[in-house]
Structures are given as structure tokens and as C-alpha cells.
Design a protein around this motif. Structure first.
Motif, PDB file in Angstrom:
ATOM      1  N   SER A   1      -7.066  -1.803   5.488  1.00 37.67           N
ATOM      2  CA  SER A   1      -7.550  -2.657   6.716  1.00 37.67           C
ATOM      3  C   SER A   1      -8.957  -2.840   6.785  1.00 37.67           C
ATOM      4  O   SER A   1      -9.402  -3.534   7.809  1.00 37.67           O
TER       5      SER A   1
ATOM      6  N   THR B   1      -5.540   1.578  11.194  1.00 29.18           N
ATOM      7  CA  THR B   1      -4.959   0.243  11.747  1.00 29.18           C
ATOM      8  C   THR B   1      -4.412   0.337  12.907  1.00 29.18           C
ATOM      9  O   THR B   1      -4.391  -0.442  13.899  1.00 29.18           O
TER      10      THR B   1
ATOM     11  N   GLY C   1      -3.326  -2.801   0.740  1.00 34.20           N
ATOM     12  CA  GLY C   1      -2.187  -4.161   0.854  1.00 34.20           C
ATOM     13  C   GLY C   1      -3.087  -5.342   1.378  1.00 34.20           C
ATOM     14  O   GLY C   1      -4.011  -5.381   2.043  1.00 34.20           O
TER      15      GLY C   1
ATOM     16  N   ALA D   1       0.778  -1.146   0.051  1.00 38.65           N
ATOM     17  CA  ALA D   1      -0.052  -0.241  -0.064  1.00 38.65           C
ATOM     18  C   ALA D   1       0.857   1.190  -0.083  1.00 38.65           C
ATOM     19  O   ALA D   1       0.617   2.504  -0.629  1.00 38.65           O
TER      20      ALA D   1
ATOM     21  N   ASP E   1      -7.515   4.575   0.892  1.00 40.91           N
ATOM     22  CA  ASP E   1      -6.550   3.624   1.360  1.00 40.91           C
ATOM     23  C   ASP E   1      -7.531   2.437   2.254  1.00 40.91           C
ATOM     24  O   ASP E   1      -7.809   3.094   3.377  1.00 40.91           O
TER      25      ASP E   1
HETATM   26  C1  LIG Z   1      -0.568  -1.574   6.876  1.00 45.95           C
HETATM   27  C2  LIG Z   1      -0.962  -0.430   6.098  1.00 45.95           C
HETATM   28  C3  LIG Z   1      -0.398   0.287   5.145  1.00 45.95           C
HETATM   29  C4  LIG Z   1       1.098  -0.163   4.726  1.00 45.95           C
HETATM   30  O1  LIG Z   1       0.995  -1.372   3.951  1.00 45.95           O
HETATM   31  P1  LIG Z   1       2.201  -2.033   3.140  1.00 45.95           P
HETATM   32  O2  LIG Z   1       1.633  -3.028   2.298  1.00 45.95           O
HETATM   33  O3  LIG Z   1       2.956  -2.554   4.347  1.00 45.95           O
HETATM   34  O4  LIG Z   1       2.793  -0.815   2.282  1.00 45.95           O
HETATM   35  C5  LIG Z   1      -0.983   1.256   4.479  1.00 45.95           C
HETATM   36  N1  LIG Z   1      -2.150   1.987   5.037  1.00 45.95           N
HETATM   37  C6  LIG Z   1      -2.889   1.125   6.051  1.00 45.95           C
HETATM   38  C7  LIG Z   1      -4.312   1.665   6.403  1.00 45.95           C
HETATM   39  C8  LIG Z   1      -2.132  -0.099   6.631  1.00 45.95           C
HETATM   40  O5  LIG Z   1      -2.929  -0.566   7.483  1.00 45.95           O
END
Ligand SMILES: *Cc1c(COP(=O)(O)O)cnc(C)c1O
Length: 356
Positions: free
Chosen positions: A171, A149, A189, A75, A168
Motif C-alpha cells: 500500500s 493499510t 499487490g 501479496a 510488503d
Molecule cells: C491488501 C494488502 C495485502 C493483501 O493483498 P492481496 O493482493 O489481496 O493478497 C497484503 N499486504 C498489505 C500491506 C495490503 O495492504
């Protein structure tokens, strides 16, 4: 002893998915070969890709305007890929800052256009979702992090605006229904609520691509991956396979509507106990509490190690809070059973009986 996996990420996967994944590592699709050692161009693997696209589209009711991609780079790469592909150098994007991940998204995006931080909850260590801010009408998109998260807050619903969102959803993807048409782009992610680490789901409105005034390197251009159905280069085959199994599992369970009611039920069990129990407290504004990452504190922090030990003893794994918040965090993603949450609630009740 039975274990209940409350880790925030990489995180719990459904048991039947793990069984099928293990089987495919030994012998995939009756080929007598492991899924780890076959060509991504083989008929057997292109079938996996097809099933993954189909499952994602079914789960979120994705309209034909939008394309589904399975990319690499986490992500975190979407923090810059989204503005690189979608935000022209003279355009404005609005960002809502609700925690660590939003802060990182802002840091990357501001190099591509004019970034406006519409609101932030940093003043109270991100323990609420901002409300009542102005949204200019000339934004190219509005970016938010639907579930935080680390801090344990979640947008109960998307911000009120007709501006398309970039979101995004790392989670809380597939945890509840969403209206994909309202989104210019969604990214997640895999390793929270969709599969193992190693692939990132991107859903993007293809009509919004090809409009920026800059060169985009081939590998970072969504159009490349749309044209080649996420196989321009070698895709992360195994993470996509396990994500596909997980998405099909969600469909079998009744889809995202069924997940939403189960997730609400699980979260209510735990939040009710946090609020009832005299030893614990929640740092999060009630209406903004996450249904995925449930953060809670012991009023007497000197009891933390003792509680942690008792939870581990009962099979509850991974409840240590993130270092920037402290206390505890129980992640109750789709694959977490109601039983797991009930066990944790029992541990809290016993702990109160002995320590109150
Ligand atoms: C874990 C997380 C990320 C980072 O993800 P990666 O795949 O490790 O880069 C970004 N945004 C949220 C909301 C997350 O929970």
C-alpha cells in the motif's frame, strides 16, 4: 456529481489511465481487437510487458542486481513464496508485527525456517510502529510491512540495520523513494497504489535465489519467472497493462519524489483537520501516521452514520474504517488529488459547525 475515491483497495486510479484502459478494451494498439482477447505472445503485448518492466525500474531506480516480476496470487501468496525461496530450513528470519498483514506473513513464514518476532505493536491494537528492539546479527532477512493499510501506520523509514529487508509494500509502493539495494525482496499487490487487482509486483535480488535446501514447485520459484520474463504461463495481461499505464503516469508526474511531496501535502491537510476539529481524533501515534491510509474516529461514535452520509453526499466515497478499527479511513494514494482531500476537510468543518 464529482466523486472522490477514498477506498483502501482496490483503489483509485488516475483518470487518464482509466480513459486509456477503456480505449484498449475496445481497440488495442490499432489492432481492431480488444486487449482482453489477444495473445500474450503477440508483439503488441510483449511491448506492454517491456514498458511495464522499464517503468518499474525507472521509478525505483532498480539496480541490475534486482529483477522485476509481475506475478499472480496477490501479496498474500508472497507471504509464503518469499520464505519458500529465500529462507533455508535452518536459517532465521526476523519479522516485525505491525498489523493484520504482518500477522498473516508470520503465520505462513514460520513453516520454512526459524522465525523470530522482533517486535509487535499488538498491545495497543497496532496503533504505532515499534521502536528500540534488538535485531540479531545472524538473520537471513528482516521482514516488515512498510505501510499498514488497515491500522493506518507507516514506517517513516526502514528499520536501522544492515540486514537485508524483505518488505510488503502493497500500500505504499511508488509513493516515495526507496533504496532498492537494501532489500532482498519487495512485494506489492497492485490494487492499492499501482493498478487494478490481479497482479503482484515482486522485486528480488537474483543473487539471493537458488540457495535454499528444498524443492520449490516450478510456478512458485522466482527463477522460473525471471527466466521467462513473467510469461512462463499466461500473465494477468490486463492488470499488467493498467499497472503499466499507472507507472508511466507516475513518471510523467515527476516520479516518486514528486509523489512523495504531494502525498505529504495531502496527508498534512487531513491530519491537521483531524487534530484541529473538536469532534474528531486520531488513534495513531503522531510520528507513525500513514501518508496513504488516514484513520480517524469521531469522539462521539453515535454521530458516525450521520457523518458518513454527509461525506457520501459531498462525493467522498469509501471512507468507512476497517471493521477491526472502526471509525473512518481515507486512503490518499498517488492518484488522489489535493482537491479530493480539501473536499473531505470541508465536510469535516461543516460537520463541526452543525454538531459541536
Ligand atoms: C491488501 C494488502 C495485502 C493483501 O493483498 P492481496 O493482493 O489481496 O493478497 C497484503 N499486504 C498489505 C500491506 C495490503 O495492504
Amino acid at each position: 456529481m464529482k466523486k472522490y475515491n477514498f477506498f483502501a483497495g482496490p483503489a483509485i486510479l488516475p483518470q487518464p489511465v482509466l480513459m486509456k484502459a477503456a480505449e484498449a478494451v475496445n481497440d488495442f494498439a490499432g489492432m481492431g481487437l480488444s486487449i482482453l482477447e489477444i495473445s500474450h505472445r503477440s508483439a503488441q503485448f510483449t511491448d506492454v510487458m517491456e514498458r511495464a518492466f522499464t517503468a518499474a525500474k525507472k521509478l525505483l531506480n532498480i539496480p541490475d542486481t534486482h529483477e522485476v516480476l509481475f506475478l499472480t496470487g496477490g501479496a498474500s501468496s508472497q507471504f509464503f513464496m518469499a520464505p519458500l525461496n529465500l529462507l533455508g530450513s535452518t536459517q532465521k528470519a526476523g519479522y516485525i508485527n505491525t498489523g493484520t498483514w504482518s500477522t498473516k506473513a508470520i503465520k505462513e513464514a514460520k513453516h520454512y525456517g526459524e522465525l523470530i518476532e522482533l517486535a509487535s505493536s499488538k498491545d495497543r491494537n497496532f496503533n504505532y510502529i515499534p521502536k528500540g528492539y534488538d535485531i540479531p546479527s545472524d538473520l537471513r532477512y528482516l521482514h516488515y510491512t512498510s505501510n499498514n493499510t488497515i491500522f493506518g501506520t507507516q514506517f517513516a523509514e526502514a528499520p536501522k540495520t544492515s540486514i537485508p529487508y524483505v518488505c510488503d509494500m502493497s500500500s505504499d509502493i511508488f509513493s516515495r523513494p526507496i533504496n532498492v539495494s537494501d532489500y532482498m525482496m519487495i512485494y506489492a499487490g497492485a490494487q492499492k497504489n499501482m493498478g487494478p487487482a490481479g497482479t503482484t509486483l515482486v522485486i528480488v535480488n537474483k543473487d539471493e535465489l537458488g540457495k535454499v535446501d528444498r524443492h520449490i514447485p516450478t510456478m512458485l520459484d522466482y527463477k522460473t519467472h525471471i527466466t521467462k520474463q513473467s510469461s512462463f504461463n499466461t500473465p494477468p495481461a490486463f492488470p499488467i497493462f493498467v499497472s503499466m499505464l499507472t507507472m508511466e503516469w507516475v513518471l510523467e508526474q515527476g516520479g516518486v519524489e514528486a509523489m512523495a511531496s504531494r502525498n505529504e501535502e495531502k496527508a498534512a491537510l487531513l491530519y491537521n483537520e483531524i487534530d484541529r476539529n473538536s469532534l474528531f481524533t486520531s488513534p495513531i501515534a503522531t510520528e507513525d501516521r500513514s501518508l496513504m491510509n488516514i484513520c480517524f474516529l469521531l469522539k462521539d461514535s453515535s454521530l458516525e452514520d450521520k457523518f458518513m452520509a454527509e461525506a457520501t453526499e459531498a462525493g467522498c466515497m469509501g471512507i468507512k474504517g476497517h471493521r477491526s478499527v472502526g471509525g473512518f479511513r481515507a486512503s490518499t494514494y498517488n492518484a488522489m488529488s489535493k482537491e479530493g482531500v480539501e473536499v473531505l476537510v470541508q465536510v469535516m468543518k461543516h460537520f463541526e459547525e452543525k454538531n459541536a
